[in-house]
Scaffold this active site. Sequence first.
Site: not given
Length: 140
Positions: A65, A68
């Site tokens: 991600c 993230c």
Amino acid sequence: MIISCPHCRAKNRVKAERFNDEPACGSCGKTLLAGKPVALGDGSFDEVLAASRRPVVVDFWAAWCGPCRGFAPVFEQAAARHPEWLFAKVDTDASPQLSQQLSIRSIPTLAVFRDGKVVDRVSGALPAAQFEQWLAAALR
Ligand SMILES: [Zn+2]
């Protein structure tokens, strides 16, 4: 419970009754639970939340991600600034039970727990200033 040292990754066994006594890593000697986020997962999350007298700030993330990864330094800096709170990261791919139990549908999801209960959560990476504001409001 088993806590991986955020500094040297050594696995440390911490007894629940010693959890709030600032345990140090048996390998590198640094503080295990303050200043740097600890990695929690299916096997450790509930125990840590039950044992911690400090509020727990959690970043639910995954390696694939992008947002993230972008948010990770913001979270690390907040952990360094606030040793009075416990900062933890949960890899949602490695912890499917926990993700389901907490209904994590998008990542990153940020959540604050106090006395084992969620007091606030938000989805999406926040810029540093906004993250600080959100933390301050959640932990007021
Ligand atoms: Zn260590």
